[in-house]
Structures are given as C-alpha cells and as structure tokens.
Design a protein around this motif. Structure first.
Motif, PDB file in Angstrom:
ATOM      1  N   SER A 134       0.609  -1.186  -0.040  1.00  0.00           N
ATOM      2  CA  SER A 134      -0.117   0.045   0.183  1.00  0.00           C
ATOM      3  C   SER A 134       0.842   1.240  -0.277  1.00  0.00           C
ATOM      4  N   VAL A 135       2.044   1.224   0.718  1.00  0.00           N
ATOM      5  CA  VAL A 135       2.895   2.518   0.847  1.00  0.00           C
ATOM      6  C   VAL A 135       3.269   2.705  -0.586  1.00  0.00           C
ATOM      7  N   ILE A 136       4.291   1.488  -1.099  1.00  0.00           N
ATOM      8  CA  ILE A 136       4.856   1.776  -2.290  1.00  0.00           C
ATOM      9  C   ILE A 136       3.744   2.100  -3.371  1.00  0.00           C
ATOM     10  N   THR A 137       2.746   1.588  -3.434  1.00  0.00           N
ATOM     11  CA  THR A 137       1.398   2.134  -4.666  1.00  0.00           C
ATOM     12  C   THR A 137       0.894   3.333  -4.292  1.00  0.00           C
ATOM     13  N   ASP A 138       1.154   4.054  -3.240  1.00  0.00           N
ATOM     14  CA  ASP A 138       0.439   5.486  -2.808  1.00  0.00           C
ATOM     15  C   ASP A 138      -0.834   5.365  -2.479  1.00  0.00           C
ATOM     16  N   LEU A 139      -1.151   3.995  -2.023  1.00  0.00           N
ATOM     17  CA  LEU A 139      -2.846   3.954  -1.451  1.00  0.00           C
ATOM     18  C   LEU A 139      -2.882   4.624  -0.186  1.00  0.00           C
ATOM     19  N   PRO A 140      -4.049   5.204  -0.005  1.00  0.00           N
ATOM     20  CA  PRO A 140      -4.298   5.936   1.305  1.00  0.00           C
ATOM     21  C   PRO A 140      -3.770   5.180   2.769  1.00  0.00           C
ATOM     22  N   ILE A 141      -2.960   5.745   3.560  1.00  0.00           N
ATOM     23  CA  ILE A 141      -2.468   5.401   4.938  1.00  0.00           C
ATOM     24  C   ILE A 141      -3.285   6.060   5.809  1.00  0.00           C
ATOM     25  N   PRO A 142      -3.817   5.284   6.816  1.00  0.00           N
ATOM     26  CA  PRO A 142      -4.615   5.986   8.027  1.00  0.00           C
ATOM     27  C   PRO A 142      -3.267   7.040   8.645  1.00  0.00           C
ATOM     28  N   TYR A 143      -3.811   7.871   9.314  1.00  0.00           N
ATOM     29  CA  TYR A 143      -3.066   8.766  10.201  1.00  0.00           C
ATOM     30  C   TYR A 143      -2.600   7.917  11.460  1.00  0.00           C
ATOM     31  N   ILE A 144      -1.250   8.206  11.578  1.00  0.00           N
ATOM     32  CA  ILE A 144      -0.802   7.758  13.024  1.00  0.00           C
ATOM     33  C   ILE A 144      -0.729   8.663  14.367  1.00  0.00           C
ATOM     34  N   TYR A 145      -1.226   8.271  15.305  1.00  0.00           N
ATOM     35  CA  TYR A 145      -1.308   9.100  16.552  1.00  0.00           C
ATOM     36  C   TYR A 145      -0.283   8.976  17.317  1.00  0.00           C
ATOM     37  N   VAL A 146       0.218  10.222  17.730  1.00  0.00           N
ATOM     38  CA  VAL A 146       1.260  10.289  18.755  1.00  0.00           C
ATOM     39  C   VAL A 146       1.255  11.196  19.734  1.00  0.00           C
ATOM     40  N   ALA A 147       1.952  11.246  20.800  1.00  0.00           N
ATOM     41  CA  ALA A 147       1.870  12.310  21.844  1.00  0.00           C
ATOM     42  C   ALA A 147       3.458  12.864  22.172  1.00  0.00           C
ATOM     43  N   ASP A 148       3.129  14.307  22.426  1.00  0.00           N
ATOM     44  CA  ASP A 148       4.463  14.777  22.869  1.00  0.00           C
ATOM     45  C   ASP A 148       4.408  14.648  24.384  1.00  0.00           C
ATOM     46  N   VAL A 149       5.343  13.792  24.912  1.00  0.00           N
ATOM     47  CA  VAL A 149       5.321  13.415  26.488  1.00  0.00           C
ATOM     48  C   VAL A 149       6.017  14.721  27.173  1.00  0.00           C
ATOM     49  N   SER A 150       5.273  15.223  28.316  1.00  0.00           N
ATOM     50  CA  SER A 150       5.649  16.498  28.855  1.00  0.00           C
ATOM     51  C   SER A 150       6.105  16.484  30.143  1.00  0.00           C
ATOM     52  N   ASP A 151       6.069  15.102  30.685  1.00  0.00           N
ATOM     53  CA  ASP A 151       6.834  14.798  32.066  1.00  0.00           C
ATOM     54  C   ASP A 151       7.312  13.367  32.412  1.00  0.00           C
TER      55      ASP A 151
END
Length: 416
Positions: free
Chosen positions: A83-100
C-alpha cells in the motif's frame, strides 16, 4: 404533522441540572492541542530505532507499556508495504509529545505501532514480501532487492502523524483504548475489578498499598490511577505460580489466573489446580521484596538511578526471577548482582518493546534465576539469539515463525 413531543418522555431537565452537566463535561474534557506532521519513512525508522545517548540511549519514538504486542502476520505486513509503495491511502498515526516523567520530550505512539514496526522491519530487510495480489511481482522481495531509485522513493515516502500536545498519561491511554476497542474505555485491570471481585482482588488491593513495594518500585501517578500496581502484582503471582499455563495471550492468561484465585475458573481436564493461600502468597511476596531491598540497592527495580517510574517488564523479570531462585532451595550467588543487573544483556531482555512471547518471557525471567543460582544461561528466543550473537541490533523488531518462537532449548526453563 406529527407532534414529536408526544413521542418523547415529557420529563423536564432543569436549568440547574443542565449547568451541572455542562460543568461535568468541561471537567472531563482533555485540554490539548495538536499538530499534523508528515515524516518520511526513513526518518520514522530512525526515530523508532536509533538510541540517543543524551536520554539514556532511549529512542525518540517509543511504544508505551499499555500498547499491544506486534501481531501482524507477514501477509499483513506485506500488504501494508504494498500500500505504501503504490501510494494507497494510509491512515493517520496518532502520537503524543510526552511532557513529564522519565519519557519527557519523547514521542509516544498512541495508535499505529503495527504500521511503524512494519516499516522499520522492511527497511531493515527483516522479511520478504509475500501473498501480494496488487503487485504480485514484488513477492519474494526484501527492501534491498528493490531498484535503487525505488528504495530512495520509499525512504522519502511520507506518513501523516497527528501529534497531540499537552495530553497527560491517563488521556493517552483513553485515546488508545477508544481507537482500538470501539469505545470501550476500561483497561484490562479495571475490567477485572468489575468482573472478578473476591478475596484475591482484595488481597491485591492491600498489597498495592505496601510502602516498601512503592518505595522499591515507583511508578507515575497516571499509572497508579490506572491500577498499575494491582496489575503488576497480578502478573507477579500469575507468572510465579502459573507460568506453565501461559500460552500466547497475556490478557486472557491473567484474567484466567484471577478467576482461579477467586474460585471462579472452570478447570479443563489435565489442568493443575492452584489454590489461593493468602498467608503463603504474602510470604512469597515479602520474601522477594526483602531480597530486592537488601541486594539491589540503589536501583531496586529501576533501570537507572534517574528513572522515576519502573517499566512493567523489568519488574516482572526481577520479581518473578528472584522469587523462583529463592524457592529453589539452592544457594544464592550475590557477588555478581551489580554486573548482570546493569548489563546490556538484561537491558535488551527487558527493553520496553520486548514482547511476552513464551521464550522471551522465560529468557528474561531465567536470566535472573540462573544468575542468582550461578547457572549457565542461553537465550531461546529467535530475537534474542540474533541480538546477542551480534546479528541484530534491533531485537524488538525480530519476528520469527511460530515454530522458532517455541525456543531451541525450552527445557532449560523447567520450573522448580
């Protein structure tokens, strides 16, 4: 025209009740900001696998302990790469900036760990593509087999991230569970609290308040609120007394053990029964805790003196390993404790990305047991064998076939 008011309850909500509800909503809302970022795959892999000396050789991008293990099959991984190679849509990846806390400044993966690990594995030539139907000509290819120009394009292919800012640990867990369980917000330990009440649950709650335990095994307030101490204790007793019942899925294993302790488990033919003896369980726990207090200073369960929150996997390995060694009746070898406790090998075995496959679980547990009993030790997990032989610098990305993961020398881990 139908009068809709006749079809509904005529109950009237007062303005005061509405205002109270509004205040409750605002109280529960998580105040946070977010950025939408795009990272090329090469940078994603670097952030996930490259140790940074300035932060105790941790990686910038990491998986928290509440995340699930790597479970994608080679077919699933192959289809994602296709999917990545053929440019198919990839869902968002959720991350967070850890503050403490220990991970301040790092980026925590909330949703997308399977995708990130798959990208890292493929760019490191750790599996061949298979079972592809869109571009079957790619079957049998590793990353190194692609044309040089295609490798360059794949490495700069971007994946979209939603990076949450200012979200505390409790909120990050809630987001993960909502994204991965259709809105179910209770974590496994909370579910067990609601369905497996009984004498053993009360016992865990009591031990979770033990001051020595909390001193030797500090964890963050967010983890305490999520009943992490009870979870850690459950894992200690389950692996200590019933490790041989563990097959693959940790959650069901722990839930079954709790049911056994509360007398609610229906045993199958051939299964050994375990009786909850509160006095014995407490003695075993206190014996283990006293040993750690007297012999593992100043780290105790911590990875380094600067850490303020103990990783679950490190606690499991040390607590269960110490208890099994003490129960063996054999002389305890204390002279080399600082050496193996601070070793790169033990650090690799208890990496935060380490899974709970049977051989990995036993490898790290019996590394502790065998060192305390002055016995030889060899890894049985495919990942650890490759890593300790210098054939893999990223063991948490290794994924051998199921038959390999049974281990080459499972008999070395017979329980006492």
């Amino acid at each position: 025209m139908t009068n809709l008011s006749l079809l509904t309850d005529d109950k009237v909500i007062s303005d005061e009740a509405k205002e109270l509800a509004e205040q409750a909503i605002k109280l529960k809302q998580k105040s946070s900001d977010f950025d939408i970022r795009e990272f090329p795959t090469e940078l994603i892999v670097d952030k996930y696998t490259r140790p940074i000396p300035e932060i105790d050789n941790k990686t910038e991008l990491f998986m928290p302990e509440y995340q699930r293990e790597f479970k994608w099959s080679i077919k699933q991984q192959s289809e994602f790469i296709e999917s990545v190679i053929t440019d198919l849509p990839i869902p968002y990846i959720y991350v967070a900036d850890v503050s403490d806390g220990d991970n301040e400044g790092r980026i925590e993966i909330i949703d997308g760990s399977q995708r990130i690990r798959t990208i890292a594995r493929f760019l490191n030539n750790m599996f061949e593509l298979e079972s592809l139907t869109l571009v079957p000509e790619l079957n049998g290819f590793k990353f190194k087999d692609l044309k040089g120009s295609r490798q360059l394009r794949l490495k700069r292919k971007t994946i979209r991230f939603i990076e949450l800012i200012g979200v505390d640990e409790e909120a990050r867990r809630q987001i993960f569970y909502r994204l991965n369980s259709g809105g179910v917000t209770l974590n496994p330990m909370e579910i067990r609290f609601g369905t497996n009440d009984g004498e053993f649950l009360l016992f865990l709650q009591e031990l979770a308040k033990d001051e020595k335990f909390k001193r030797l095994c500090p964890i963050s307030q967010g983890r305490i609120r999520n009943r992490e101490y009870e979870e850690m204790l459950l894992r200690f007793f389950a692996y200590r007394f019933d490790m041989e019942s563990y097959v693959k899925e940790v959650r069901s294993f722990l839930t079954n053990f709790m049911a056994k302790m509360n007398g609610k488990y229906i045993y199958k033919e051939g299964e050994s029964k375990i009786i909850f003896d509160q006095v014995h369980f407490r003695n075993v726990f206190e014996e283990m805790l006293n040993f750690v207090d007297n012999n593992f200073e100043p780290l105790y369960f911590k990875k380094s003196i600067k850490n303020i929150s103990v990783p679950r996997i490190r606690f499991e390995a040390l607590s269960v390993g110490v208890s099994l060694a003490l129960s063996s009746g054999q002389p305890i070898f204390k002279e080399n404790i600082p050496e193996w406790l601070n070793s790169d090998i033990f650090s690799t075995l208890t990496d935060s990305d380490a899974s709970n496959s049977i051989p990995k679980l036993k490898d790290r547990t019996f590394y502790v047991v065998n060192n305390l009993l002055n016995l030889p030790w060899q890894p049985s997990s495919t990942a650890f064998i490759k890593s300790l032989a210098g054939k893999s610098v990223i063991p948490f990305l290794e994924q051998g076939p199921d038959e390999e993961e049974v281990g080459i020398r499972g008999d070395q881990y017979d329980l006492f």
